[in-house]
Design a protein around this motif. Structure first.
Motif, PDB file in Angstrom:
ATOM      1  N   GLY A  92       0.744  -1.331  -0.055  1.00 27.71           N
ATOM      2  CA  GLY A  92      -0.128   0.174  -0.016  1.00 27.71           C
ATOM      3  C   GLY A  92       0.786   1.342   0.017  1.00 27.71           C
ATOM      4  O   GLY A  92       1.851   1.405  -0.631  1.00 27.71           O
ATOM      5  N   TRP A  93       0.342   2.307   0.843  1.00 30.02           N
ATOM      6  CA  TRP A  93       0.861   3.750   0.587  1.00 30.02           C
ATOM      7  C   TRP A  93       2.439   3.605   0.923  1.00 30.02           C
ATOM      8  O   TRP A  93       3.223   4.519   0.535  1.00 30.02           O
ATOM      9  N   PRO A  94       2.824   2.808   2.015  1.00 32.89           N
ATOM     10  CA  PRO A  94       4.335   3.038   2.410  1.00 32.89           C
ATOM     11  C   PRO A  94       5.208   2.629   1.184  1.00 32.89           C
ATOM     12  O   PRO A  94       6.238   2.863   1.172  1.00 32.89           O
ATOM     13  N   VAL A  95       4.725   1.486   0.345  1.00 32.92           N
ATOM     14  CA  VAL A  95       5.538   1.127  -0.620  1.00 32.92           C
ATOM     15  C   VAL A  95       5.504   2.341  -1.838  1.00 32.92           C
ATOM     16  O   VAL A  95       6.735   2.775  -2.263  1.00 32.92           O
ATOM     17  N   ALA A  96       4.418   3.052  -1.940  1.00 33.97           N
ATOM     18  CA  ALA A  96       4.317   3.995  -2.790  1.00 33.97           C
ATOM     19  C   ALA A  96       5.214   5.182  -2.462  1.00 33.97           C
ATOM     20  O   ALA A  96       5.880   5.683  -3.362  1.00 33.97           O
ATOM     21  N   ALA A  97       5.345   5.663  -0.973  1.00 37.49           N
ATOM     22  CA  ALA A  97       5.921   6.547  -0.654  1.00 37.49           C
ATOM     23  C   ALA A  97       7.472   6.136  -0.740  1.00 37.49           C
ATOM     24  O   ALA A  97       8.388   7.329  -1.082  1.00 37.49           O
TER      25      ALA A  97
END
Length: 397
Positions: A92-97
């Motif tokens: 999710g978002w941690p990967v994107a960040a």
């Protein structure tokens, strides 16, 4: 009908590209390798100038080392650490960040003639420190034995910062950060290769009932080889032109060649996924021997040695690991099809031509273009096959 767990529901809602960092990081790394080589060859050929504050060669070396390899290491750890620790895969978002931080660092360094170089430094080192933080949290929480990898990550981040400092004129030796990072990656290849290559080869042979002449697993000889290699590379980092360092590098290269012969690589030719690991590792002793020979016998160019280690050992080994990891973590069979074999052939042929380029009797730039085309073709084919594979949901039987 049995209801799905909350974790399964979250997984179904998360875009496939964010289900594990390796998907975007391996894909981004391969794409960036292509971009860096294309921009560097064009700059070398005089077709354009690069918008970076770094010298073009320094930028090329920095981006292949800390940009490309930084992403590959991060992708590998994002897939390996959950297996090592039993802890959940980050999605999710941690990967994107995290991937966004890597992209921002690459762009800031490339355009550092217009963006303050300190911005690129902070983003670049910050990415590696974020990777260190993730790995440390997971490994310590699980009390996992792979703590030495944390030391390497921290030193690699320090080498990256040192390379930026050198580019900004804050060090007497402009290449010391590059050599430090290079040495750390070579030690990783020596350490991890010494674990996985004989193990994978042994497992493959045993599954086929071939129990005679199995690879020799790590013992005191391997520990001695690693110790001598560490001393030789530390000496090269600090005093690359010293004759004692040259002889240490020659000795380390000979020992790695002997080490490779203990792993029964020729018996695994029938399985490209296993055999390519042996071929990739073979670049390590060759590169160390060439690097050592460049000081007492200057007829051997340092550039050939560096490309044997970089375009050869590092690129071939990372492609071998990325293809295997992508297949394994997307529920595909661990088998190399024709396209995968072509990836392996192209990267090794490109590296071979690049290493030989200064010694060939025809036009140097023609050799560089051909080598870059072959080498880049490997990454383009990897993107076409494995980039798509990483972005697709595997069909469950």
């Amino acid at each position: 009908m049995i209801g799905k767990t909350a974790e399964e529901n979250r997984s179904a809602e998360t875009p496939i590209c964010l289900q594990g960092g390796f998907r975007l990081l391996f894909t981004g790394a391969a794409l960036w390798a292509l971009v860096v080589v294309a921009l560097w060859v064009g700059a070398l050929d005089g077709a354009w100038s690069l918008p970076t504050a770094m010298e073009p060669l320094a930028w090329h070396q920095h981006e292949m080392l800390f940009g490309y390899l930084g992403a590959v290491i991060a992708g590998f750890l994002s897939a390996a650490i959950p297996n090592w620790t039993g802890r959940p895969v980050v999605t999710g978002w941690p990967v994107a960040a995290f991937v966004g931080l890597w992209v921002a660092a690459r762009l800031a360094v490339l355009f550092s003639a217009y963006v303050p170089p300190l911005v690129g430094t902070v983003l670049d080192v910050g990415f590696l420190l974020a990777l260190f933080g993730y790995a440390a949290r997971q490994i310590f929480a699980a009390r996992n034995r792979n703590k030495p990898i944390l030391i390497v990550l921290l030193l690699f981040a320090a080498a990256c910062g040192l390379d930026h400092a050198a580019a900004m004129g804050f060090t007497a030796d402009p290449a010391i950060g590059m050599r430090a990072g290079f040495a750390l990656i070579l030690m990783l290849i020596a350490i991890i290769g010494g674990r996985i290559i004989p193990a994978f080869t042994r497992n493959w042979l045993v599954r086929r009932g071939q129990t005679d002449g199995l690879p020799i697993m790590a013992n005191r000889f391997d520990h001695a080889v690693l110790a001598i290699t560490a001393i030789a590379l530390a000496g090269w980092t600090l005093a690359p032109a010293a004759h004692l360092v040259a002889w240490l590098l020659l000795g380390a290269g000979a020992l790695h060649a002997a080490r490779l012969t203990r792993w029964a690589g020729l018996r695994a030719v029938a399985d490209p996924l296993v055999f390519v690991l042996h071929v990739a590792y073979a670049w390590l002793p060759l590169g160390l021997l060439l690097l050592g020979a460049a000081t007492p016998w200057p007829i051997v160019p340092v550039s050939s040695a560096m490309h044997a280690l970089g375009a050869g050992a590092m690129a071939a080994m990372t492609l071998a690991v990325m293809t295997r990891a992508t297949r394994g973590h997307t529920s595909r069979p661990l088998e190399a099809d024709g396209a995968t074999v072509a990836v392996y052939m192209l990267v090794n042929l490109g590296a071979l031509l690049r290493v030989a380029a200064p010694l060939l009797p025809f036009d140097y730039m023609l050799s560089i273009r051909l080598a870059g085309g072959l080498w880049g073709g490997a990454f383009l084919l990897f993107l076409f096959i494995y980039g798509r594979m990483a972005m697709e949901r595997p069909v469950k039987s």
